[in-house]
Enzyme design. Structure first.
Site, PDB file in Angstrom:
ATOM      1  N   GLU A 246      40.612  46.321  62.055  1.00 20.39           N
ATOM      2  CA  GLU A 246      40.025  46.523  60.435  1.00 20.39           C
ATOM      3  C   GLU A 246      40.515  47.988  60.326  1.00 20.39           C
ATOM      4  O   GLU A 246      40.700  48.924  59.962  1.00 20.39           O
ATOM      5  CB  GLU A 246      38.294  47.301  60.960  1.00 20.39           C
ATOM      6  N   CYS A 280      36.131  54.236  54.665  1.00 18.56           N
ATOM      7  CA  CYS A 280      36.552  52.761  54.943  1.00 18.56           C
ATOM      8  C   CYS A 280      36.018  52.069  53.195  1.00 18.56           C
ATOM      9  O   CYS A 280      36.827  52.021  52.671  1.00 18.56           O
ATOM     10  CB  CYS A 280      36.514  51.909  55.963  1.00 18.56           C
TER      11      CYS A 280
HETATM   12  P1  NAD Z   1      45.379  55.699  62.237  1.00 19.23           P
HETATM   13  O1  NAD Z   1      45.360  54.908  61.855  1.00 19.23           O
HETATM   14  O2  NAD Z   1      45.901  56.980  61.857  1.00 19.23           O
HETATM   15  O3  NAD Z   1      44.690  56.936  63.098  1.00 19.23           O
HETATM   16  C1  NAD Z   1      43.625  55.822  63.987  1.00 19.23           C
HETATM   17  C2  NAD Z   1      44.015  55.682  65.460  1.00 19.23           C
HETATM   18  O4  NAD Z   1      44.648  54.486  65.860  1.00 19.23           O
HETATM   19  C3  NAD Z   1      43.604  56.977  66.355  1.00 19.23           C
HETATM   20  O5  NAD Z   1      42.795  56.589  67.690  1.00 19.23           O
HETATM   21  C4  NAD Z   1      45.159  56.897  66.536  1.00 19.23           C
HETATM   22  O6  NAD Z   1      45.487  57.692  67.400  1.00 19.23           O
HETATM   23  C5  NAD Z   1      45.238  55.680  66.618  1.00 19.23           C
HETATM   24  N1  NAD Z   1      47.270  54.903  65.783  1.00 19.23           N
HETATM   25  C6  NAD Z   1      47.945  55.657  65.438  1.00 19.23           C
HETATM   26  N2  NAD Z   1      48.781  54.906  65.137  1.00 19.23           N
HETATM   27  C7  NAD Z   1      48.816  54.164  65.855  1.00 19.23           C
HETATM   28  C8  NAD Z   1      49.980  53.160  66.624  1.00 19.23           C
HETATM   29  N3  NAD Z   1      51.194  52.808  65.767  1.00 19.23           N
HETATM   30  N4  NAD Z   1      49.576  52.401  67.361  1.00 19.23           N
HETATM   31  C9  NAD Z   1      48.163  52.061  67.976  1.00 19.23           C
HETATM   32  N5  NAD Z   1      47.634  53.043  67.885  1.00 19.23           N
HETATM   33  C10 NAD Z   1      48.027  54.074  66.690  1.00 19.23           C
HETATM   34  O7  NAD Z   1      43.649  56.041  60.616  1.00 19.23           O
HETATM   35  P2  NAD Z   1      43.036  57.876  61.116  1.00 19.23           P
HETATM   36  O8  NAD Z   1      43.546  59.024  60.517  1.00 19.23           O
HETATM   37  O9  NAD Z   1      42.195  57.855  62.090  1.00 19.23           O
HETATM   38  O10 NAD Z   1      41.412  56.860  59.703  1.00 19.23           O
HETATM   39  C11 NAD Z   1      41.438  56.644  59.113  1.00 19.23           C
HETATM   40  C12 NAD Z   1      42.101  55.002  58.631  1.00 19.23           C
HETATM   41  O11 NAD Z   1      40.789  54.198  59.148  1.00 19.23           O
HETATM   42  C13 NAD Z   1      41.619  55.353  56.812  1.00 19.23           C
HETATM   43  O12 NAD Z   1      42.245  53.963  56.457  1.00 19.23           O
HETATM   44  C14 NAD Z   1      40.122  54.290  56.993  1.00 19.23           C
HETATM   45  O13 NAD Z   1      40.282  53.153  56.213  1.00 19.23           O
HETATM   46  C15 NAD Z   1      39.856  53.374  58.441  1.00 19.23           C
HETATM   47  N6  NAD Z   1      38.715  52.713  58.979  1.00 19.23           N
HETATM   48  C16 NAD Z   1      38.844  51.686  58.658  1.00 19.23           C
HETATM   49  C17 NAD Z   1      37.891  51.171  58.441  1.00 19.23           C
HETATM   50  C18 NAD Z   1      37.000  49.904  58.576  1.00 19.23           C
HETATM   51  O14 NAD Z   1      35.772  49.480  59.525  1.00 19.23           O
HETATM   52  N7  NAD Z   1      37.667  48.591  58.260  1.00 19.23           N
HETATM   53  C19 NAD Z   1      36.768  51.887  59.229  1.00 19.23           C
HETATM   54  C20 NAD Z   1      36.038  53.309  59.621  1.00 19.23           C
HETATM   55  C21 NAD Z   1      37.868  53.514  58.659  1.00 19.23           C
END
Ligand code: NAD
Length: 471
Positions: A246, A280
């Site tokens: 997501e 998001c």
């Molecule tokens: P992020 O991708 O930076 O991090 C999300 C999680 O993934 C964290 O726990 C992080 O430690 C981990 N992570 C980061 N890179 C990784 C990798 N390469 N492999 C494994 N784990 C990894 O996102 P964020 O800054 O925490 O959240 C914001 C983003 O989330 C925005 O883009 C937002 O739109 C999205 N989001 C989407 C939804 C949806 O339902 N589609 C809901 C909430 C947030």
């Protein structure tokens, strides 16, 4: 400064404290520490996943009704804990206290109401033709690795934990390094009622996330950025792990000439600035028909002026800070670049102390500007004038993202336009969320797999058929 300063045992991120191995979560409204959790060593993760795999065998051997009966008493306990966990959430994430408690309450109530919905979705179904009778089962998959973001730091874990467990999987959760405390508190309530190792929580940043993806998990449930999702999809090919991704969005709002302007403004202001734009499905781009554009902008400015920014713990505050200085600088960079490229600031702009960004409204935009293309994830409402429905549809679709969208106008007219929007979820005269049972689904680069609703619940399962010839 990084919120949730990672005090890393191997010196990975911002601050190193080899004496404690603690992840310190920082309140973004005050920059004061909110608490800490131990960092999970990367090399401990395969063992944790191994324990989850052993526990999964006994859990999967139960019927789904037996699992439901074990999980059912947890909902009321989560509800009892909502105020305490919601307060932790606000202290470490910054959203207003009512929204922090509201998020935990929503997840806790969902725990109760979703159990029957999931059980019904996973019941075997029977298919029959002249020659065969086939039972189609929704069986457990194995160990589910859940990796979640900070913007809904309890709801996002909840959406992986409940369907994951009920489907007969065990769950290893890695919450965001920005918000470890509220996710841990939520899981602690759940774990008071569960046998060991069904739900384990690991802490750290992307290093721990990558190690979880590389471990022997069977399904990765990820909510987060498009960039991390792309990386995870590549890594998951090792072992052909199932994935539910997501991802981010750049949601458009289309305001047609026959829209109820007040209703459109009411929704647009709330959805552009809620959670300081860190949602998001935030409304990041607004396309308004020429015939009502100026009036819409005027009322949008007036409505925005009613909102109060500040510490989410303070009564009356509607909008909190950015999660971190890093997130603030991403937003401010996009804003400054847009202004340099000719965008007009009709409200807000300028500087604010700490991790706050002023609620800002821009007009005079074009799709040549980065702010109309990249996800902003901040409190900037971008309003662009359109001269026809076709132009509004073309601009709304001019993005690789496709999470949510909305169209405001006379219902039939708006519904027709909505069918042309390339998003997974489109709301007419409302937000993009659907009726109970709808999936939470992104199109294009906003998702790969999805959750919620019967179709989403089944993605936590292995579908299997057993067919018997007819005599
Ligand atoms: P992020 O991708 O930076 O991090 C999300 C999680 O993934 C964290 O726990 C992080 O430690 C981990 N992570 C980061 N890179 C990784 C990798 N390469 N492999 C494994 N784990 C990894 O996102 P964020 O800054 O925490 O959240 C914001 C983003 O989330 C925005 O883009 C937002 O739109 C999205 N989001 C989407 C939804 C949806 O339902 N589609 C809901 C909430 C947030």
């Amino acid at each position: 400064m990084h919120i949730g300063t990672l005090v890393s045992y191997d010196g990975g991120m911002t601050t190193i404290d080899t004496t404690t191995n603690e992840l310190v979560s920082v309140n973004p409204a005050t920059n004061e520490p909110a608490g800490s959790v131990p960092i999970t060593p990367v090399d401990a993760i395969p063992t944790i996943v191994g324990r989850a795999a052993i526990a999964q065998k006994a859990w999967a051997a139960k019927t789904i009704e037996e699992r439901a009966e074990i999980l059912r008493p947890i909902g009321p306990k989560l509800l009892e804990a909502a105020e305490r966990v919601g307060t932790i959430l606000t202290r470490e994430m910054g959203k207003p206290l009512a929204e922090g408690i509201g998020e935990v309450t929503y997840a806790a109530k969902g725990w109760t109401t979703e159990i029957d919905e999931i059980v019904a979705a996973l019941e075997p179904t029977v298919l029959e033709d002249d020659n065969r009778r086939t039972n189609l089962y929704h069986d457990p998959l194995g160990v589910c690795g859940a990796i979640t973001p900070w913007n809904f730091p309890v709801l996002m874990p909840h959406q992986a934990i409940l369907p994951g467990l009920l489907a007969g999987n065990t769950v290893v959760l890695k919450p965001s390094e920005e918000t470890p405390l509220c996710a841990q508190a939520y899981c602690d309530v759940i774990n008071e009622h569960l046998p060991p190792d069904l739900l384990q929580v690991i802490h750290g940043d992307e290093k721990q996330g990558k190690a979880l993806v590389q471990s022997d998990v069977d399904l990765i449930v990820f909510t987060g950025s498009k960039a991390a999702g792309e990386h995870i999809l590549g890594s998951a090919s090792n072992g052909l792990k199932r994935v539910i991704l997501e991802l981010g969005g750049k949601d458009p709002m289309v305001v047609l000439k026959d829209a109820d302007i007040d209703a459109a403004v009411e929704f647009g202001v709330r959805n552009a600035f809620r959670n300081a734009g860190q949602v998001c499905v935030s409304t990041e781009r607004i396309y308004v028909d020429d015939a009502i554009h100026d009036e819409f902008v005027e009322r949008f400015i007036a409505k925005t002026a009613e909102l109060q920014q500040g510490d989410g713990m303070t009564e009356g505050v509607n909008i909190g800070p950015m999660i971190s200085a890093n997130q603030k600088s991403l937003v401010v960079d996009q804003l400054n670049e847009a202004i340099a490229d000719g965008a007009q600031v009709v409200h807000g702009g300028g500087e604010m102390d700490g991790n706050f960004v002023p609620l800002t409204i821009l007009t005079g935009l074009s799709h040549d500007m980065r702010i109309m293309n990249d996800e902003t994830f901040g409190p900037i409402a971008c309003i662009q004038k359109t001269t026809s429905d076709d132009e509004a549809i073309r601009l709304a679709n001019d993005t690789p993202y496709g999470l949510g969208a909305c169209v405001f106008g006379e219902v039939e007219h708006a519904t027709q336009v909505a069918r042309h929007i390339e998003a997974g979820m489109v709301g007419v005269n409302s937000g993009c969320g659907g009726a109970t049972g709808s999936p939470w689904v992104g199109a294009k680069h906003s998702g790969y797999g999805f959750h919620s609703g019967p179709l989403g619940h089944r993605q936590f399962c292995q579908v299997r058929t057993v067919s018997v010839p007819k005599g």
